[in-house]
Motif scaffolding. Structure first.
Motif, PDB file in Angstrom:
ATOM      1  N   ALA A 166     -35.704 102.661 -67.333  1.00 35.34           N
ATOM      2  CA  ALA A 166     -34.803 102.127 -66.315  1.00 35.34           C
ATOM      3  C   ALA A 166     -35.515 101.121 -65.433  1.00 35.34           C
ATOM      4  O   ALA A 166     -34.961 100.089 -65.077  1.00 35.34           O
ATOM      5  CB  ALA A 166     -34.237 103.262 -65.474  1.00 35.34           C
ATOM      6  N   GLY A 167     -36.749 101.398 -65.063  1.00 33.43           N
ATOM      7  CA  GLY A 167     -37.495 100.491 -64.192  1.00 33.43           C
ATOM      8  C   GLY A 167     -37.746  99.148 -64.841  1.00 33.43           C
ATOM      9  O   GLY A 167     -37.528  98.099 -64.230  1.00 33.43           O
ATOM     10  N   TRP A 217     -33.561  92.631 -65.426  1.00 32.64           N
ATOM     11  CA  TRP A 217     -32.223  92.238 -64.973  1.00 32.64           C
ATOM     12  C   TRP A 217     -32.312  91.484 -63.655  1.00 32.64           C
ATOM     13  O   TRP A 217     -31.712  90.419 -63.494  1.00 32.64           O
ATOM     14  CB  TRP A 217     -31.369  93.495 -64.853  1.00 32.64           C
ATOM     15  CG  TRP A 217     -29.983  93.289 -64.339  1.00 32.64           C
ATOM     16  CD1 TRP A 217     -28.973  92.613 -64.958  1.00 32.64           C
ATOM     17  CD2 TRP A 217     -29.446  93.781 -63.114  1.00 32.64           C
ATOM     18  NE1 TRP A 217     -27.836  92.663 -64.174  1.00 32.64           N
ATOM     19  CE2 TRP A 217     -28.103  93.376 -63.053  1.00 32.64           C
ATOM     20  CE3 TRP A 217     -29.969  94.537 -62.073  1.00 32.64           C
ATOM     21  CZ2 TRP A 217     -27.285  93.698 -61.984  1.00 32.64           C
ATOM     22  CZ3 TRP A 217     -29.139  94.861 -61.011  1.00 32.64           C
ATOM     23  CH2 TRP A 217     -27.822  94.439 -60.978  1.00 32.64           C
ATOM     24  N   LEU A 218     -33.076  92.024 -62.697  1.00 33.99           N
ATOM     25  CA  LEU A 218     -33.215  91.355 -61.400  1.00 33.99           C
ATOM     26  C   LEU A 218     -33.898  89.997 -61.537  1.00 33.99           C
ATOM     27  O   LEU A 218     -33.510  89.029 -60.876  1.00 33.99           O
ATOM     28  CB  LEU A 218     -33.994  92.241 -60.420  1.00 33.99           C
ATOM     29  CG  LEU A 218     -33.238  93.452 -59.887  1.00 33.99           C
ATOM     30  CD1 LEU A 218     -34.177  94.362 -59.106  1.00 33.99           C
ATOM     31  CD2 LEU A 218     -32.071  93.030 -59.032  1.00 33.99           C
ATOM     32  N   ARG A 261     -26.770  97.081 -57.477  1.00 32.71           N
ATOM     33  CA  ARG A 261     -27.754  97.438 -58.505  1.00 32.71           C
ATOM     34  C   ARG A 261     -27.924  98.943 -58.668  1.00 32.71           C
ATOM     35  O   ARG A 261     -28.444  99.395 -59.677  1.00 32.71           O
ATOM     36  CB  ARG A 261     -29.076  96.759 -58.251  1.00 32.71           C
ATOM     37  CG  ARG A 261     -29.977  97.415 -57.278  1.00 32.71           C
ATOM     38  CD  ARG A 261     -31.322  96.691 -57.277  1.00 32.71           C
ATOM     39  NE  ARG A 261     -32.281  97.442 -56.524  1.00 32.71           N
ATOM     40  CZ  ARG A 261     -32.921  96.986 -55.474  1.00 32.71           C
ATOM     41  NH1 ARG A 261     -32.703  95.760 -55.068  1.00 32.71           N
ATOM     42  NH2 ARG A 261     -33.781  97.730 -54.844  1.00 32.71           N
ATOM     43  N   GLY A 262     -27.484  99.741 -57.695  1.00 24.52           N
ATOM     44  CA  GLY A 262     -27.593 101.192 -57.825  1.00 24.52           C
ATOM     45  C   GLY A 262     -26.836 101.709 -59.029  1.00 24.52           C
ATOM     46  O   GLY A 262     -27.333 102.567 -59.761  1.00 24.52           O
ATOM     47  N   THR A 303     -36.947 104.482 -57.744  1.00 24.16           N
ATOM     48  CA  THR A 303     -38.312 105.016 -57.698  1.00 24.16           C
ATOM     49  C   THR A 303     -39.142 104.479 -58.854  1.00 24.16           C
ATOM     50  O   THR A 303     -40.280 104.055 -58.675  1.00 24.16           O
ATOM     51  CB  THR A 303     -38.283 106.559 -57.739  1.00 24.16           C
ATOM     52  OG1 THR A 303     -37.523 107.026 -56.625  1.00 24.16           O
ATOM     53  CG2 THR A 303     -39.670 107.147 -57.704  1.00 24.16           C
ATOM     54  N   GLU A 304     -38.552 104.479 -60.040  1.00 18.05           N
ATOM     55  CA  GLU A 304     -39.269 103.966 -61.216  1.00 18.05           C
ATOM     56  C   GLU A 304     -39.554 102.469 -61.083  1.00 18.05           C
ATOM     57  O   GLU A 304     -40.635 102.003 -61.419  1.00 18.05           O
ATOM     58  CB  GLU A 304     -38.466 104.248 -62.479  1.00 18.05           C
ATOM     59  CG  GLU A 304     -39.225 103.886 -63.737  1.00 18.05           C
ATOM     60  CD  GLU A 304     -38.485 104.257 -65.004  1.00 18.05           C
ATOM     61  OE1 GLU A 304     -38.678 103.535 -66.002  1.00 18.05           O
ATOM     62  OE2 GLU A 304     -37.734 105.242 -65.005  1.00 18.05           O
ATOM     63  N   LEU A 305     -38.587 101.728 -60.566  1.00 22.90           N
ATOM     64  CA  LEU A 305     -38.775 100.293 -60.370  1.00 22.90           C
ATOM     65  C   LEU A 305     -39.912 100.027 -59.384  1.00 22.90           C
ATOM     66  O   LEU A 305     -40.797  99.213 -59.646  1.00 22.90           O
ATOM     67  CB  LEU A 305     -37.484  99.646 -59.873  1.00 22.90           C
ATOM     68  CG  LEU A 305     -37.556  98.163 -59.508  1.00 22.90           C
ATOM     69  CD1 LEU A 305     -37.880  97.318 -60.737  1.00 22.90           C
ATOM     70  CD2 LEU A 305     -36.262  97.720 -58.865  1.00 22.90           C
TER      71      LEU A 305
END
Length: 135
Positions: free
Chosen positions: A20-21, A27-28, A46-47, A110-112
């Protein structure tokens, strides 16, 4: 090659390495190049994207899915297996409560952040090495 998720103009990401991160970062980074209005609207929502990516990555890490995927040799069969899993995950994601969705979004964030911290440390270390080698 179907054994990995391929993005145009990017290196191949094996399906087992989907996170996910990493996906949220990509994506960002892409929407940041699209223009300020698009970027601001996307960042505000983005959530939900992050929650979906955590749900998707968790689903792709499922041992039964990975065994079926790795056991398939025909690219079309692998594609069908992935498509069926995405469809199954989409349906289960739609049934999540808002609290569960928020928890997945929190995990994604958190992962990001963890990934970005590691990248910045690596970048700093590389820059220090470059300065030491080529003053």
């Amino acid at each position: 090659m179907i054994a990995s998720l391929r993005k145009i103009g990017e290196e191949t990401m094996p399906i087992q390495d989907l996170s996910a991160g990493k996906t949220t970062y990509r994506w960002l980074a892409k929407i940041a190049r699209s223009g300020p209005d698009w970027f601001l609207g996307s960042v505000q929502g983005r959530g939900n994207f992050g929650a979906w990516m955590v749900h998707l990555a968790d689903g792709f890490r499922n041992v039964d899915f990975l065994l079926r995927f790795e056991g398939a040799t025909d690219p079309w069969q692998r594609s069908r297996i992935v498509g069926e899993k995405v469809s199954e995950l989409r349906k289960s994601f739609a049934k999540l409560t808002s609290e569960a969705n928020a928890e997945l979004a929190k995990r994604s964030e958190t992962e990001l952040r963890s990934g970005m911290e590691l990248l910045s440390k690596d970048k700093r270390a590389i820059m220090d090495l470059l300065v030491a080698v080529d003053p």
